[in-house]
Design an enzyme around this catalytic site. Structure first.
Site, short mmCIF file in Angstrom:
data_model
loop_
_atom_site.label_atom_id
_atom_site.label_comp_id
_atom_site.label_asym_id
_atom_site.label_seq_id
_atom_site.Cartn_x
_atom_site.Cartn_y
_atom_site.Cartn_z
N GLY A 53 0.92 -10.69 -3.36
CA GLY A 53 0.66 -10.62 -1.92
C GLY A 53 0.04 -11.91 -1.40
N ARG A 75 7.95 -0.77 -16.73
CA ARG A 75 7.88 -0.63 -15.28
C ARG A 75 7.77 0.84 -14.90
NH1 ARG A 75 11.68 -4.89 -15.16
NH2 ARG A 75 10.78 -6.69 -14.17
N HIS A 106 16.26 -3.50 -10.83
CA HIS A 106 15.33 -4.54 -11.26
C HIS A 106 14.67 -4.02 -12.53
CE1 HIS A 106 12.76 -7.93 -10.99
NE2 HIS A 106 11.67 -7.25 -10.73
N VAL A 141 8.05 -4.79 -2.69
CA VAL A 141 7.96 -5.66 -3.87
C VAL A 141 7.39 -4.89 -5.07
CG1 VAL A 141 7.09 -7.89 -4.72
CG2 VAL A 141 7.46 -7.57 -2.29
N THR A 142 6.60 -3.86 -4.78
CA THR A 142 5.93 -3.10 -5.84
C THR A 142 6.93 -2.48 -6.81
OG1 THR A 142 4.18 -2.61 -4.25
CG2 THR A 142 4.25 -1.25 -6.24
N ASN A 143 6.61 -2.52 -8.08
CA ASN A 143 7.45 -1.93 -9.13
C ASN A 143 7.01 -0.52 -9.50
OD1 ASN A 143 9.53 -3.76 -9.94
ND2 ASN A 143 7.90 -5.17 -10.55
N1 APR Z 1 -3.58 -0.36 -0.09
C1 APR Z 1 -3.69 -1.70 -0.07
N2 APR Z 1 -3.81 -2.45 -1.19
C2 APR Z 1 -3.82 -1.80 -2.36
C3 APR Z 1 -3.71 -0.40 -2.46
C4 APR Z 1 -3.59 0.33 -1.25
N3 APR Z 1 -3.47 1.67 -1.24
N4 APR Z 1 -3.76 -0.06 -3.78
C5 APR Z 1 -3.88 -1.20 -4.47
N5 APR Z 1 -3.92 -2.26 -3.62
C6 APR Z 1 -4.05 -3.68 -3.93
C7 APR Z 1 -5.03 -3.98 -5.06
O1 APR Z 1 -6.37 -3.92 -4.60
C8 APR Z 1 -4.62 -5.39 -5.46
O2 APR Z 1 -5.35 -6.38 -4.76
O3 APR Z 1 -2.83 -4.20 -4.40
C9 APR Z 1 -3.13 -5.45 -5.04
C10 APR Z 1 -2.19 -5.64 -6.21
O4 APR Z 1 -2.40 -6.91 -6.70
P1 APR Z 1 -2.31 -7.31 -8.25
O5 APR Z 1 -3.01 -6.28 -9.05
O6 APR Z 1 -2.72 -8.74 -8.35
O7 APR Z 1 -0.77 -7.13 -8.58
P2 APR Z 1 0.39 -8.20 -8.33
O8 APR Z 1 0.54 -9.09 -9.50
O9 APR Z 1 0.22 -8.80 -6.98
O10 APR Z 1 1.66 -7.24 -8.30
C11 APR Z 1 1.86 -6.33 -7.25
O11 APR Z 1 4.24 -6.50 -7.28
O12 APR Z 1 5.74 -7.60 -8.67
C12 APR Z 1 5.11 -6.38 -8.39
O13 APR Z 1 4.95 -5.34 -10.57
C13 APR Z 1 4.21 -5.92 -9.53
O14 APR Z 1 3.97 -3.71 -8.67
C14 APR Z 1 3.33 -4.95 -8.81
C15 APR Z 1 3.16 -5.59 -7.43
#
Ligand code: APR
Length: 313
Positions: free
Chosen positions: A14, A88, A175, A118-120
């Site tokens: 993000g 995944r 994916h 984007v989330t998996n």
């Molecule tokens: N609302 C908002 N943010 C949230 C929520 C929610 N309900 N739940 C979790 N988050 C936030 C977390 O606090 C964290 O900052 O989502 C963020 C996820 O970031 P990372 O853990 O760094 O994960 P990232 O590497 O960014 O991957 C995110 O993208 O590529 C895909 O597989 C990956 O599903 C994953 C997603």
């Protein structure tokens, strides 16, 4: 007035996406996360880079959705990321709840937005967002194919010592382990790649592409890829916000195209101001078609598991 792009999830993917969009300067950015201070801190840090990188756009962080109101595009990256040894699909139920909750907030505040997931596990999360939003398929699109295709093009460029810009390729399908690199449509300066690389070696490159996400997870140990995924998202946002009508491999709900219905599968689509503007139908070989069906079946399996879980409460 500038367009408005919201990015939900201020984690690795993000925040990197937010940075790429902010630096382009064509949209104001809102970064949302549940962790207090995280989106605000990252957004302020990026804003303070504006004078140096030459962006006059605004970027703010928030823990609520009011500041996101009226967004043109909403990118959803919130969720938990894959850890080493975790598939995944292990992420399915946790991220399902997160995407459902986030999507409902997004719809409430930006009813006309285009959602990029984007989330998996990606294809399954697209289904959740589509159902929870009630949006038409034109406005719920998943990022996956651009990343998979970028990995394939990178490995081909390393092999052939040719500019990545002159390598045209498509990776379709889900994916995941069932993605479908279309070797038949892969060309280097217009020359079919199968004329340039022996089949055995090409198979290895295809396999490395399939395992591309896992390769990064194994190296990082504490997270999954984010630079290339964020680049893929930014390319989609460009095409939508600037109405570029690029043809890009994205996950969309198929309505009979490629012989598939009611399933999100990665295929080439035209992206413009309306979101999904056209599904491009490529003629596939029998082998590629079988691989795409297998990929679709894997997505269907996840959708069935999610529907069962939903029905059970
Ligand atoms: N609302 C908002 N943010 C949230 C929520 C929610 N309900 N739940 C979790 N988050 C936030 C977390 O606090 C964290 O900052 O989502 C963020 C996820 O970031 P990372 O853990 O760094 O994960 P990232 O590497 O960014 O991957 C995110 O993208 O590529 C895909 O597989 C990956 O599903 C994953 C997603």
């Amino acid at each position: 007035m500038r367009k408005k792009v919201t990015i939900v999830g201020a984690g690795q993917v993000g925040a990197t996406t937010a940075q790429r969009i902010f630096e382009r300067g064509y949209a104001d950015v809102v970064l949302v996360d549940i962790v207090e201070g995280l989106p605000q801190g990252k957004a302020l840090d990026m804003l303070e880079s504006g004078p140096v990188v030459g962006s006059d756009a605004s970027i703010i962080g928030a823990n609520s959705y009011e500041p996101t109101a009226g967004s043109d595009v909403v990118v959803i990256t919130s969720g938990i990321a894959r850890r080493p040894g975790m598939s995944r699909d292990d992420l399915l139920f946790t991220n399902m709840g997160i995407i459902d909750g986030v999507t409902k907030q997004v719809v409430k505040h930006s009813p006309n937005s285009i959602i990029i997931i984007v989330t998996n596990p990606l294809d399954a999360m697209c289904h959740v967002a589509l159902e929870s939003s009630g949006f038409p398929r034109e406005r719920v699109i998943g990022q996956s194919g651009i990343l998979d295709t970028a990995r394939f093009r990178t490995f081909l460029s390393m092999e052939l010592k040719t500019s990545v810009r002159d390598i045209q390729a498509y990776v379709l399908g889900g994916h995941g382990d069932t993605m479908v690199p279309l070797v038949g449509y892969t060309t280097v300066g217009g020359v079919p790649v199968s004329n340039l690389i022996p089949k055995a070696r090409l198979d290895q490159i295809v396999q490395r592409t399939r395992d591309g996400g896992g390769e990064i997870v194994n190296l990082l140990k504490t997270g999954s890829a984010y630079y290339a995924p964020a680049a893929g998202v930014a390319e989609m946002v460009d095409s939508i916000v600037l109405d570029q009508k690029r043809i890009l491999p994205c996950a969309v709900l198929l309505n009979g195209e490629y012989g598939l219905r009611n399933l999100f599968v990665g295929v080439p689509v035209k992206l413009g101001a309306k979101g999904l503007e056209q599904v491009i139908q490529l003629k596939l070989s029998a082998e590629e078609e079988a691989m795409l069906k297998k990929s679709a079946a894997a997505v269907q399996e996840l959708v069935d598991v999610m529907h069962k879980k939903k029905a059970a409460g």
